[in-house]
Every structure is written in C-alpha cells, then in structure tokens.
Design an enzyme around this catalytic site. Sequence first.
Site, PDB file in Angstrom:
ATOM      1  N   ASP A   1      42.467  24.317 -21.644  1.00 57.68           N
ATOM      2  CA  ASP A   1      42.398  22.896 -21.299  1.00 57.68           C
ATOM      3  C   ASP A   1      43.275  22.075 -22.229  1.00 57.68           C
ATOM      4  O   ASP A   1      43.531  20.902 -21.977  1.00 57.68           O
ATOM      5  CB  ASP A   1      40.948  22.400 -21.419  1.00 57.68           C
ATOM      6  CG  ASP A   1      40.151  22.704 -20.165  1.00 57.68           C
ATOM      7  OD1 ASP A   1      40.761  23.114 -19.159  1.00 57.68           O
ATOM      8  OD2 ASP A   1      38.921  22.537 -20.193  1.00 57.68           O
TER       9      ASP A   1
ATOM     10  N   ASP B   1      36.925  28.446 -11.296  1.00 58.67           N
ATOM     11  CA  ASP B   1      36.572  28.022 -12.650  1.00 58.67           C
ATOM     12  C   ASP B   1      35.190  28.570 -13.038  1.00 58.67           C
ATOM     13  O   ASP B   1      34.404  28.982 -12.177  1.00 58.67           O
ATOM     14  CB  ASP B   1      36.555  26.477 -12.666  1.00 58.67           C
ATOM     15  CG  ASP B   1      36.833  25.887 -14.033  1.00 58.67           C
ATOM     16  OD1 ASP B   1      36.754  26.628 -15.022  1.00 58.67           O
ATOM     17  OD2 ASP B   1      37.116  24.678 -14.106  1.00 58.67           O
TER      18      ASP B   1
HETATM   19  C1  DGJ Z   1      37.807  23.120 -16.709  1.00 51.74           C
HETATM   20  C2  DGJ Z   1      39.215  23.511 -16.362  1.00 51.74           C
HETATM   21  O1  DGJ Z   1      39.795  24.208 -17.410  1.00 51.74           O
HETATM   22  C3  DGJ Z   1      40.011  22.265 -15.996  1.00 51.74           C
HETATM   23  O2  DGJ Z   1      41.341  22.604 -15.754  1.00 51.74           O
HETATM   24  C4  DGJ Z   1      39.363  21.626 -14.804  1.00 51.74           C
HETATM   25  O3  DGJ Z   1      39.488  22.449 -13.696  1.00 51.74           O
HETATM   26  C5  DGJ Z   1      37.922  21.303 -15.104  1.00 51.74           C
HETATM   27  N1  DGJ Z   1      37.210  22.455 -15.582  1.00 51.74           N
HETATM   28  C6  DGJ Z   1      37.232  20.755 -13.880  1.00 51.74           C
HETATM   29  O4  DGJ Z   1      35.924  20.574 -14.052  1.00 51.74           O
END
Ligand code: DGJ
Length: 734
Positions: free
Chosen positions: A559, A489
């Site tokens: 997200d 990430d």
């Molecule tokens: C952002 C990501 O897009 C989510 O899926 C998740 O992994 C969060 N970060 C975790 O902090």
Amino acid sequence: MPIKFDKENKIFTLTTKNTRYVFGIMDDRYLVHHFYGKKTAKYALYKPYCVSFSPYRGELGNTKSPDIFPQEYSFFGSGDFRAAALKLRGENGCCATDFTYKSHRISSVPKSGGAGAEIAGIPCGRPDENTRSLSVILTDETTMCELHLIYNVFYEEDVITRGIVLYNYGKAPVKIEKCMSASLDLPSCDYDMVTLWGGHYDERNYQRAPLHHGTQSVCSRRGASSPQYNPFFALCDKKATEDKGEVYGFNFIWSGSFLDEVEVDQTECTRVQIGLGEENFGYLLEPTKKGKPAKKDSSPFCSPHAVLTYSDRGFGKMTRNLHDFTRNHILPERAVSEPHPVVLNTWEACYFNIDEEKLVNFAGESAKVGFDMLVMDDGWFGARSGDRAGLGDWTPNKQKFKNGLGSFIEKVKSKGIRFGIWIEPEMVNPDSDLYRAHPDWALSVPGRQPLLSREQLVLDMANPEVIAYLKDSFKKTFGGLPIDYFKWDANRHICDAFSHALPPERQDEVHFRYMLGVYDLLRWFTVEFPSAQIETCSGGGGRYDLGMMAFGFQIWASDNTWPYSRTWMQRSALLAYPAATMSCHVSNPGDDLRALDFRYKVAVGGMLGYELNVLRMSEEIKKEMARQVKEYKTFEHLVRLGDYRNLASPFLCPYSAYYYTDKENKEFLLSVIEKEGIPAGRTKPLKIREAKPGKTYVDMLSGSRYSGKELKDGLVLPLTGEKFTAALMHLAEE
Ligand code: DGJ
C-alpha cells in the site's frame, strides 16, 4: 538422468543443470544426507565416525545415533534431539515415531501436479517434460503410517521441490502435530541467513545475520504468509556477494502460516526446515485401507511443497533460478506469455467514493491516456461507503450503480478500455447481511466476541458451506459479465481461529483448511472466469508468496506507493520473485512532472500501473503519462521475461542500479535510482556483462550509442546529486 539410484551403494543422486543432491540409505533403515551443492564439486559420502553420547540402536553401535548424522528427514522422539520435521501422536498418546526406509519410486510427474499435491488442492511446481519425481517410502511400525518423501527435480532451473504424503494404515487416527515439507542437514554452520521482514506499508526489509548455535526461525502465525516474515530465506557463505560465493535459497509454495526453522547443532552442522510447523498446525489423519478408495476424511495428508535451490555464483544466480522456476512452473502460463495490462486503479484516487458516472468518466479519460484497463477498487458493493460495512454482500450498491453492474461495464468498455473489479472474498463486516444471516460463518471463539481488524472478521474458509455460498454469490453477480480482471484482496489476519464447522479434535486444522478453502475458491475463479486475470493482494504485499502466484497474474506489492520506499521493497522482492509478479503503481504526482518522472522510473521495475485521479490531472501530466505508457510497452517484455541483474543494492549504496536482459542478451533495460543526494557523485562502473564486445548498442530512449566493450567494462554514470531522481536506458543491439 536427473534422478539415479545406485543399487549397490544405496545412494540417490538428484541432478539439475548445475547442482547435485545426494543422499543414501544406511543399514537398510536410515536416510542419510550426503551432499547438496555444485554439480562438479568433489564430495565425500558421510561416514559414521564419532561415538555419540546420544541414544542409538544396540545392534548398530554407538556411532550411529540419529542425533549426530545428517538426516534426510527427522522424527520426533526416537533419538534425534534436533528440530524434528515430523511429530505424530499415535492412538496411545505417544509421539515417538521411528520411520525407516521401505522402498522408492522414480517417475515423471503427471502434468496435473506433483506427486500427491493435486490430491489436496495445494498448488505445486507445474511439471514439464523434463521434470522427474522421486518418492521415498518409509514406514513406522508402531503407528503403521507410511510416509512418502517427495522430491520433484526441475532440471533447467536448478530447483528441487520437496513435500510429504502421509498415509495412516493403522487402525486408529493419528494426530500430525508438526509437519515440515523439507529438512536438509548441511555440513557446516558458517553461513549468514538472509530473511525478509516487515509490516503493513513496510513490506520486505532485508536482513542478513550470521547463524548462531541454537534455533533461529522466521514464521507466520497469522493465517497469511504475512508482510512480517516472507517464507523465502537464504543461507550463504559469509563472503557471498551478488556474483560470488555459495548461496542456498529456500521458499514455500503456500500462502498461510508457516515455519522456516534453522538449527545449528552440537556437531556444528546446520539443519534447515521449511513447512507448516506446529504452533498453528495440527491434523487428525484417519486410517485408510491399502488399495481401497479413501473414505471421507481418510485420504492421505499432503503437505505443501518447499523449494530448494543452490548457486555457486552468489545471490544473482540464486535469484535467477527462483525467477525462472516461478515463471516456468508457478505463474499461470498467460501471466508469463502475455503483456500485463497497464491499469488505472481507483483506490488512491477515490477510496470508497465511487459511482457509475464518475468511473465512466475515469474510463473515458484513461482510454485517452492509453491505459489498458480501469480497475474499480473497493466501495462498489453492499452498504459500502467506508470500511465499516458491506464485506460479504457481493451485490452492487444500488445508489452508486443504479443500472446495475452490466450496464456500467458496458459503458466503461464503450470507451475502449478493459475492466477490472476489486473483491475481498475471505472477509465479512459484522455490519453486513451475510453476517446477520450467518454469524457462525466467521471464525470466532464460542462465547467470546471476536476481535476486529479493519472493522472486519475472517470468514471460515475451512467450512465448505461458506465456499459454496461465495461461489454462488459471485456467480450470480459476475456471471456473464465481461470482467477482465479481479483484484483479490485480504485485509486482516486470523485470530480467534475456531471453526464452527469442525469438531473439537479438528480445531488445530483451521489454518491449514482455511488456505485449502482459499485455493479452492481461487481455482474456481480461474475456471469460472477463464479469460479474467487475477491480481492478488493482502493489504498490500501481505501474501507475496508462491501459493498466490500460482493463481494470480501479479501481486499488489504494498500500500506504500512512495517511490523511495518502493525502491527498497522492489529490490528485496526481486531477490526471490520475478518482476512479472510485482504490481508497481505510479501514484499522484500533483502537477510535478519531475515527481511523475521519478515515480514512473521506479515503477517500471515491475508491472506498471497508475493510481491517481485522472480527471484532476493537468493536460501536461496526462500527456506525459501517455508517453510513459507507450514507452513502457517498448521494454515491458524485458521486465516480465528478462534475467534480473542487480548492480547496486539500495540497502548498501546511496543509489540503486540494476538491469534486465533478454535471454539472448540482445537488449538491456538499465535503471539507476538516486535515493540520496550525493553532490557530484558518480556510479561505480555499471558492468553489463552480457554485452558483446564486437557489437554496438543504441539507447532506444536517448538515441546514444555505446560499444559492447564499453558496456562490458562498465558505464560510469553521473549522478544528479539530487535525491529522488532516476535514469533509464533501453539498450538494443544494432
Ligand atoms: C488494501 C489494498 O492494498 C488497497 O490497494 C486497496 O485495495 C484497499 N485494500 C481497499 O480496501
């Protein structure tokens, strides 16, 4: 031969299966662009015809001003006043360069990468035995720099990639102040420009707008390719549709700041440029001696590569060219050849609230449903109980994992399921042991408090010490553990771009060197953990680009898992990127079977996964998920490998319709998604053009039979009249 040089007329012709790209040398000096388009089209070579009011070389006459002819690459300050592709500042402070043709080389491309690109550690199109490369070498007599324009020709996919390599053979350093990987002058301005814009939670909206005189651009100044503007864009004729019209598709194999710049000039022509740009880029190139091994910091500068494709059959063909190119030459080979695991990801189910006991239970329940893998998301390390602390401390949290990671993973695996883990290597919380020990490892301006974003700072990935620390730290934590998957990430963008490891004269290099550091670490992961797959992510789909795709199996698309929004996001991602790259998760449907059905049918447009608390789901929901996973696996190969054909875009219609087909056209996966309720509505005829009229096809999901002719003429399907419903058909030749 994909690349030919006509010695007499001094013309280069680059040929792919359906396209032709032609340019030549004029007066033994300039590179003139002649044509890029359909292979069989008639084209005229550019001939100087008009007297220009712009500067020209006295001996060549005033019809040959660099300001008016179509250039193959353009230089700042020597007579071409349109957007420059390269701007160099020499020792004397002057930025006017005048590169002229010197020689060229045609070769096959070494398996290790494109000409030059492997030197710099930048991913580029992986060649195969048909890939050919052309380097055209130009020199500038004042700076003594040698510029190599690189063209790699991917015949089957109708793709040409372009980049530059710059050598400084002068005595003093030169500063690269603007660098574009490709420049293309098209002979018309009658185009629409298609771009993908957005934001966090709202990635990849579609925009189509006519070109206008002047400069129009999309760019990222964020240190990530960004959800705001994707590096992909297209130019198309005004009437171009899915199946008809001319479309040029462009992209950039790079994950950091970039510039896509299009200028309509005074001659009604269009200049297209793709590259690193100038605002967040600069590079001090030290001199080097010909034939001598490069000393530290004096190796040539290699740019990332731009991707160019052309279709005379509308957006559909452009899309399929880019999909094939990405699958065959960008994605890791296993990401194409192996089915992707159907994962259960813990983020939306637990957020930071995870521990060994809970997740071992998750693993057991997930295995019963039939998920292939449990992915433990954020929250497992350091003092991580929210987003305020812990980033940078890559050791398991002792309260949550009392017996360490090894014994936890063993317990997960004993349930019969694979295991993945979340990391965010590029970031650090001020509240972390790492930051307390090395505050200067975060990008920050001396004397000023750096800005936070999601409570975190950005590590200086341009600093080799930081990279070495991260490698060491991940090796200590993960070495020897049977981890099958990393979710990588990156949850903020770069500001305060000052590296404490670089001298003042190299501070403009931070964005560029940052990304080289990221690629170095990604590459290290692929070598250190060769059996693990990597899913990349950047606060959702904030780095949905070809650079990331070179390392990862797939990318977390957003997200936002609300299927209504995903319908749009997936459609526009598919314009440029194959479904194999797109992580699509079903999120919590509660007890609602109908919601589960809709979420599933939207998510199967990409690589399916789930993101819900499996311990809280009813037996009925779990049973249905088990059925879905099983069903998905019967057609996953079509999604991962198939040709994508868009029938109705959700941007234009109240429903979305598309299908995937295998390369032999024996199987089709047809999807219709109603995003708005249209009472008693019906779809337009959904034509499956590749169906064979003499054959019968069975829908493997319902058992219904259709003749090939029926499919070819088009199925008109009843719409339910209710929004958020969807239908799937898996048609297979009998
Ligand atoms: C952002 C990501 O897009 C989510 O899926 C998740 O992994 C969060 N970060 C975790 O902090």
